[in-house]
Design an enzyme around this catalytic site. Structure first.
Site, PDB file in Angstrom:
ATOM      1  CG  HIS A 194       4.681  -8.623   7.763  1.00 11.61           C
ATOM      2  ND1 HIS A 194       4.238  -9.167   6.576  1.00 11.61           N
ATOM      3  CD2 HIS A 194       3.630  -7.938   8.268  1.00 11.61           C
ATOM      4  CE1 HIS A 194       2.975  -8.824   6.379  1.00 11.61           C
ATOM      5  NE2 HIS A 194       2.573  -8.082   7.405  1.00 11.61           N
ATOM      6  CD  GLU A 198      -3.479  -4.214   6.177  1.00  6.39           C
ATOM      7  OE1 GLU A 198      -2.964  -4.150   7.312  1.00  6.39           O
ATOM      8  OE2 GLU A 198      -3.299  -3.361   5.290  1.00  6.39           O
ATOM      9  CE1 TYR A 257       5.320  -4.422   8.685  1.00  3.41           C
ATOM     10  CE2 TYR A 257       5.012  -3.457  10.850  1.00  3.41           C
ATOM     11  CZ  TYR A 257       4.563  -4.265   9.820  1.00  3.41           C
ATOM     12  OH  TYR A 257       3.362  -4.910   9.937  1.00  3.41           O
ATOM     13  CG  HIS A 259      -4.153  -7.722  11.194  1.00  6.74           C
ATOM     14  ND1 HIS A 259      -5.143  -6.777  11.168  1.00  6.74           N
ATOM     15  CD2 HIS A 259      -3.131  -7.203  10.426  1.00  6.74           C
ATOM     16  CE1 HIS A 259      -4.748  -5.747  10.434  1.00  6.74           C
ATOM     17  NE2 HIS A 259      -3.542  -5.988   9.968  1.00  6.74           N
ATOM     18  CG  ASP A 295      -0.902  -8.039   5.048  1.00  5.60           C
ATOM     19  OD1 ASP A 295      -2.017  -7.755   5.507  1.00  5.60           O
ATOM     20  OD2 ASP A 295       0.155  -7.803   5.677  1.00  5.60           O
ATOM     21  CG  HIS A 308      -0.854  -0.377   2.433  1.00  7.68           C
ATOM     22  ND1 HIS A 308       0.024   0.308   3.210  1.00  7.68           N
ATOM     23  CD2 HIS A 308      -1.374  -1.347   3.207  1.00  7.68           C
ATOM     24  CE1 HIS A 308       0.027  -0.238   4.403  1.00  7.68           C
ATOM     25  NE2 HIS A 308      -0.792  -1.237   4.425  1.00  7.68           N
TER      26      HIS A 308
HETATM   27 FE1  FEO Z   1      -1.790  -5.012   8.845  1.00  5.89          FE
HETATM   28 FE2  FEO Z   1       0.488  -7.292   7.788  1.00  5.89          FE
HETATM   29  O1  FEO Z   1      -1.137  -6.387   7.787  1.00  5.89           O
END
Ligand code: FEO
Length: 388
Positions: free
Chosen positions: A224, A80, A191, A78, A82, A24
Site C-alpha cells: 500500500h 486478506e 497506517y 498475504h 484487499d 475496515h
Molecule cells: Fe492486511 Fe493490506 O491487508
C-alpha cells in the site's frame, strides 16, 4: 494505465483506489493503493494481487510489460481480501502460473476461494530462482495475519514487504521522494497506528531479526502507498513507534451530553497547554478515530471523558474505547473523567479499561451534574499533572 519500473525489471503493476474512504472502519481520507509487483527474469513472478474491483487496472499495467499468460508464479504474501480478492481473476489470466505462499496462506486461500489451483508452499528462508534474480521468503507470522510473509529480491536488494511499511494514500507518485518523505512518513504513521500498534513487541522482534539476517535493503516496496527509496527512514520510524517513543503531547478524547464533560475536557486541555504540551482535543463523534489513534501512538498522556448514561458509558465513548483497547497503546499516563447524575459508572469503566491496558493512571475525575469553579480548577490541575 502504465506500469512503473521501480528497479531493474521490477515493475509496479498495482491499482489506485482514489475514492475508498473506509478500510475496515479506518477512515482513509486520501484513498489507498493496492500494490502488485511484476518481477521479470527468465521466469516471471507477480508478487501480490489487487482488490477484485481493480483487477482490470492491474492487468492493463501487466500487459504493458508481458502477456499475463507468461507469468510463471504468483506470490501471495498475504491473503486478506484487499490483496487476494483479485487472485481468482488474475490466476485465470495467468493460466499456467503456480501460486507460491505459506502453508497457512494455502489453507486460507482454499477456504476463501476453493480448490483448483496449483499451490507451492514455502517457509521463511526458502528461495525461488527466477534466472538471475532470486526471491527469498521472509516469515512475517502475525504481521499482521498468521500467514503473512514478505518477499526479498536478493540481487536487487528490494524488500516487497506487503502490509508492513505501507501507507493508505492514493497518489500518482510512486516513490517516497516524489510524494515527499515527510508526507509519506505521516501516512505510514496513520497506517501503523491503526493497524500495527497492537503488534509492537512482534515488530520489535522482527526488526531485530531482519537486522541479524544482515539483509541489505536498498528499497522497500509495500503493498500500500509509495515505495521507500529511503528505507532507513521508515525503519527508524518503525523502531520509534514500536518502542512507543513519545512526544510532549497530551491527547484528550471525550463526548458530552449537556456540555459538562466538555467543560472538564477543555479545562484539562488548558491545564496541559499551560505547561507547554502539544494538546489535541478530540470529540469521539466529530473526529476520526484513525486521527485520534495516530495522535495517541506517540502521546505521553491521554485523557478520556464520558458522561454516564443508563448506568454506564456513553455509547460513542464505549465504541471508541473498544477501538483503543484493541490497539493496545503502551507507556502513557492516563486520566478518566466525566460528569454524571446518579452514579459515575462511565468514569469507573474508563478507569477499568486503562488498568486493563496497564497504563499509569491518575485519580479519576468524577463530577456530579455541572462542574463547579473548584472542580474546573481541579480539572485544570489534572491537565497540568498530565503534561508534567
Ligand atoms: Fe492486511 Fe493490506 O491487508
Amino acid at each position: 494505465m502504465k506500469p512503473v519500473e521501480i528497479k531493474n525489471n521490477i515493475f509496479w503493476v498495482g491499482a489506485i483506489d482514489w475514492s475508498e474512504r473506509d478500510f475496515h472502519n479506518f477512515l482513509t481520507r486520501r484513498g489507498l493503493t493496492y500494490n502488485s509487483y511484476l518481477v521479470v527474469d527468465e521466469k516471471i513472478a507477480l508478487v501480490d494481487t489487487v482488490k477484485h474491483k481493480f483487477v482490470g487496472e492491474s492487468l492493463e499495467r501487466i500487459k504493458n510489460v508481458v502477456d499475463p499468460s507468461q507469468i510463471d508464479y504468483i506470490i501471495v504474501n498475504h491473503i486478506e481480501p484487499d490483496h487476494s480478492s483479485g487472485l481468482p481473476d488474475i490466476a485465470r489470466a495467468a493460466k499456467d502460473a503456480v501460486i507460491v505462499c505459506s502453508q497457512r496462506a494455502k489453507d486460507g486461500l482454499q477456504k476463501y476461494y476453493g480448490d483448483g489451483w496449483e499451490i507451492k508452499t514455502v517457509k521463511g528462508g526458502d528461495e525461488l530462482k527466477l534466472g538471475n534474480k532470486t526471491l527469498a521468503f521472509i516469515d512475517m507470522t502475525m504481521l499482521h495475519w498468521p500467514e503473512s510473509m514478505a518477499t526479498y529480491v536478493k540481487e536487487d536488494k528490494v524488500l516487497l514487504s506487503n502490509d508492513a511499511f505501507g501507507q493508505h494514500i492514493a497518489s500518482e507518485e510512486r516513490f517516497d521522494e516524489d510524494l515527499g518523505v515527510e508526507e509519506a512518513l505521516y501516512w505510514a504513521k496513520v497506517y501503523y497506528a491503526n493497524i500495527l500498534m497492537p503488534l509492537a513487541s512482534l515488530i520489535r522482534r522482527k526488526l531485530d531479526e531482519i537486522q541479524k539476517l544482515g539483509l541489505e535493503i536498498e528499497m522497500i516496496a509495500p503493498s500500500h502507498g509509495v515505495v521507500w527509496k529511503n528505507p532507513s527512514k521508515i525503519i527508524e520510524a518503525y523502531e520509534k513507534w514500536a518502542n512507543f517513543e513519545s512526544e510532549n503531547k497530551v491527547v484528550i478524547v471525550y463526548d458530552s451530553m449537556w456540555n459538562s464533560t466538555e467543560k472538564l475536557a477543555v479545562a484539562i486541555a488548558e491545564g496541559a497547554g499551560s505547561e507547554g504540551a502539544d494538546v489535541r482535543l478530540y470529540h469521539v463523534r466529530k473526529d476520526s478515530w484513525a486521527d485520534i489513534a495516530t495522535d495517541v501512538l506517540d502521546a505521553k498522556a491521554i485523557a478520556v471523558g464520558s458522561p454516564t448514561i443508563h448506568n454506564g458509558l456513553f455509547p460513542p465513548v464505549a465504541g471508541f474505547l473498544t477501538y483503543l483497547k484493541g490497539l493496545k497503546p503502551q507507556k502513557k499516563k492516563a486520566l478518566a473523567f466525566g460528569s454524571y447524575g446518579w452514579n459515575g459508572n462511565a468514569v469507573k469503566e474508563i478507569q477499568r479499561i486503562f488498568e486493563e491496558l496497564k497504563l499509569e493512571t491518575l485519580d479519576p475525575l468524577m463530577v456530579k451534574f455541572r462542574p463547579s469553579e473548584e472542580e474546573l480548577r481541579k480539572a485544570f490541575e489534572l491537565g497540568v499533572e498530565l503534561a508534567k
